[in-house]
Motif scaffolding. Structure first.
Motif, short mmCIF file in Angstrom:
data_model
loop_
_atom_site.label_atom_id
_atom_site.label_comp_id
_atom_site.label_asym_id
_atom_site.label_seq_id
_atom_site.Cartn_x
_atom_site.Cartn_y
_atom_site.Cartn_z
N GLY A 183 0.81 -1.22 0.00
CA GLY A 183 0.00 0.00 0.00
C GLY A 183 0.84 1.26 0.00
O GLY A 183 0.54 2.22 -0.73
N HIS A 184 1.90 1.27 0.79
CA HIS A 184 2.78 2.45 0.84
C HIS A 184 3.51 2.63 -0.49
O HIS A 184 3.64 3.76 -0.98
CB HIS A 184 3.81 2.32 1.96
CG HIS A 184 3.21 2.33 3.34
ND1 HIS A 184 2.20 3.19 3.72
CD2 HIS A 184 3.48 1.59 4.43
CE1 HIS A 184 1.89 2.97 4.99
NE2 HIS A 184 2.65 1.99 5.44
N HIS A 185 3.96 1.54 -1.07
CA HIS A 185 4.68 1.64 -2.34
C HIS A 185 3.75 2.07 -3.48
O HIS A 185 4.15 2.85 -4.35
CB HIS A 185 5.38 0.32 -2.68
CG HIS A 185 6.56 0.03 -1.81
ND1 HIS A 185 7.46 0.99 -1.41
CD2 HIS A 185 7.01 -1.13 -1.30
CE1 HIS A 185 8.41 0.44 -0.67
NE2 HIS A 185 8.15 -0.86 -0.59
N VAL A 186 2.53 1.57 -3.48
CA VAL A 186 1.56 1.99 -4.50
C VAL A 186 1.26 3.48 -4.33
O VAL A 186 1.21 4.23 -5.31
CB VAL A 186 0.27 1.14 -4.44
CG1 VAL A 186 -0.84 1.74 -5.29
CG2 VAL A 186 0.56 -0.29 -4.88
N ALA A 187 1.08 3.92 -3.10
CA ALA A 187 0.83 5.34 -2.85
C ALA A 187 2.01 6.19 -3.32
O ALA A 187 1.82 7.27 -3.89
CB ALA A 187 0.57 5.58 -1.36
N ALA A 188 3.23 5.69 -3.12
CA ALA A 188 4.42 6.42 -3.56
C ALA A 188 4.44 6.57 -5.08
O ALA A 188 4.69 7.66 -5.61
CB ALA A 188 5.69 5.71 -3.08
N VAL A 189 4.16 5.49 -5.79
CA VAL A 189 4.17 5.57 -7.25
C VAL A 189 3.01 6.43 -7.76
O VAL A 189 3.15 7.12 -8.77
CB VAL A 189 4.22 4.17 -7.91
CG1 VAL A 189 2.85 3.54 -8.02
CG2 VAL A 189 4.87 4.25 -9.28
N GLU A 190 1.91 6.44 -7.04
CA GLU A 190 0.79 7.32 -7.41
C GLU A 190 1.20 8.79 -7.31
O GLU A 190 0.84 9.60 -8.16
CB GLU A 190 -0.43 7.04 -6.54
CG GLU A 190 -1.14 5.76 -6.90
CD GLU A 190 -2.26 5.39 -5.95
OE1 GLU A 190 -2.38 6.01 -4.86
OE2 GLU A 190 -3.02 4.47 -6.29
N VAL A 191 1.96 9.13 -6.28
CA VAL A 191 2.45 10.51 -6.14
C VAL A 191 3.37 10.84 -7.31
O VAL A 191 3.26 11.91 -7.92
CB VAL A 191 3.17 10.71 -4.79
CG1 VAL A 191 3.89 12.06 -4.75
CG2 VAL A 191 2.18 10.62 -3.63
N LEU A 192 4.26 9.90 -7.65
CA LEU A 192 5.18 10.14 -8.77
C LEU A 192 4.42 10.33 -10.09
O LEU A 192 4.76 11.21 -10.87
CB LEU A 192 6.17 8.99 -8.90
CG LEU A 192 7.32 9.00 -7.92
CD1 LEU A 192 8.05 7.66 -7.92
CD2 LEU A 192 8.29 10.13 -8.24
N VAL A 193 3.42 9.51 -10.31
CA VAL A 193 2.70 9.52 -11.58
C VAL A 193 1.66 10.64 -11.64
O VAL A 193 1.61 11.40 -12.61
CB VAL A 193 2.01 8.15 -11.80
CG1 VAL A 193 1.01 8.19 -12.92
CG2 VAL A 193 3.06 7.08 -12.06
N ALA A 252 9.12 7.14 -11.72
CA ALA A 252 8.17 6.08 -11.35
C ALA A 252 8.68 4.73 -11.84
O ALA A 252 8.55 3.72 -11.14
CB ALA A 252 6.80 6.39 -11.93
N LYS A 253 9.26 4.70 -13.02
CA LYS A 253 9.83 3.46 -13.56
C LYS A 253 11.00 2.98 -12.70
O LYS A 253 11.10 1.80 -12.36
CB LYS A 253 10.28 3.66 -15.00
CG LYS A 253 10.88 2.43 -15.64
CD LYS A 253 11.28 2.73 -17.09
CE LYS A 253 11.99 1.57 -17.71
NZ LYS A 253 13.41 1.56 -17.42
N GLU A 254 11.88 3.90 -12.35
CA GLU A 254 13.02 3.55 -11.49
C GLU A 254 12.55 3.02 -10.14
O GLU A 254 13.08 2.04 -9.62
CB GLU A 254 13.94 4.76 -11.31
CG GLU A 254 14.67 5.16 -12.57
CD GLU A 254 15.34 6.52 -12.46
OE1 GLU A 254 15.34 7.13 -11.35
OE2 GLU A 254 15.88 6.99 -13.48
N PHE A 255 11.54 3.68 -9.57
CA PHE A 255 10.99 3.23 -8.29
C PHE A 255 10.38 1.84 -8.43
O PHE A 255 10.59 0.96 -7.59
CB PHE A 255 9.95 4.23 -7.78
CG PHE A 255 9.31 3.82 -6.49
CD1 PHE A 255 10.00 3.91 -5.29
CD2 PHE A 255 8.01 3.32 -6.47
CE1 PHE A 255 9.42 3.52 -4.10
CE2 PHE A 255 7.42 2.92 -5.28
CZ PHE A 255 8.13 3.02 -4.09
N SER A 256 9.64 1.62 -9.51
CA SER A 256 9.01 0.32 -9.75
C SER A 256 10.06 -0.79 -9.87
O SER A 256 9.88 -1.88 -9.34
CB SER A 256 8.16 0.36 -11.03
OG SER A 256 7.14 1.31 -10.90
N GLU A 257 11.15 -0.49 -10.55
CA GLU A 257 12.23 -1.47 -10.67
C GLU A 257 12.84 -1.78 -9.30
O GLU A 257 13.17 -2.92 -9.00
CB GLU A 257 13.31 -0.95 -11.61
CG GLU A 257 12.88 -0.92 -13.06
CD GLU A 257 13.88 -0.22 -13.98
OE1 GLU A 257 14.80 0.48 -13.48
OE2 GLU A 257 13.72 -0.34 -15.21
#
Length: 94
Positions: free
Chosen positions: A53-63, A72-77
């Motif tokens: 949940g925290h990681h999804v929220a983080a990528v949502e902020v980036l996107v 966002a791609k670097e974070f996802s990797e």
């Protein structure tokens, strides 16, 4: 003062991070980097569904807020979580 906010985020541990991050990421406050930092910090400290949940929220902020698909791609990797990849893929298709 944005510098003070980031300093507190990095220094303090005993606060309700996700709630603070939601407030920081609101359009009214615009503290997107600060919200991202909180989600990443709490994602590292948690496990299981809470971590996802925290990681999804983080990528949502980036996107959605920072609008930086490369970060966002670097974070996802780095986190390599299916739900995070799904959020990134959806953003890339929009």
């Amino acid at each position: 003062n944005r510098e003070k906010v980031m300093e507190y985020i990095n220094r303090l541990d005993n606060f309700d991070g996700p709630d603070i991050a939601k407030i920081a990421a609101s359009d009214a406050n615009g503290l997107y980097e600060e919200a991202l930092t909180i989600y990443i910090k709490f994602g590292k400290k948690s496990k299981g569904d809470e971590q996802v949940g925290h990681h999804v929220a983080a990528v949502e902020v980036l996107v959605d807020k920072i609008k930086d698909l490369e970060r966002a791609k670097e974070f996802s990797e780095r986190v390599n979580i299916k739900d995070v990849w799904s959020k990134l893929a959806k953003a890339q298709l929009e």
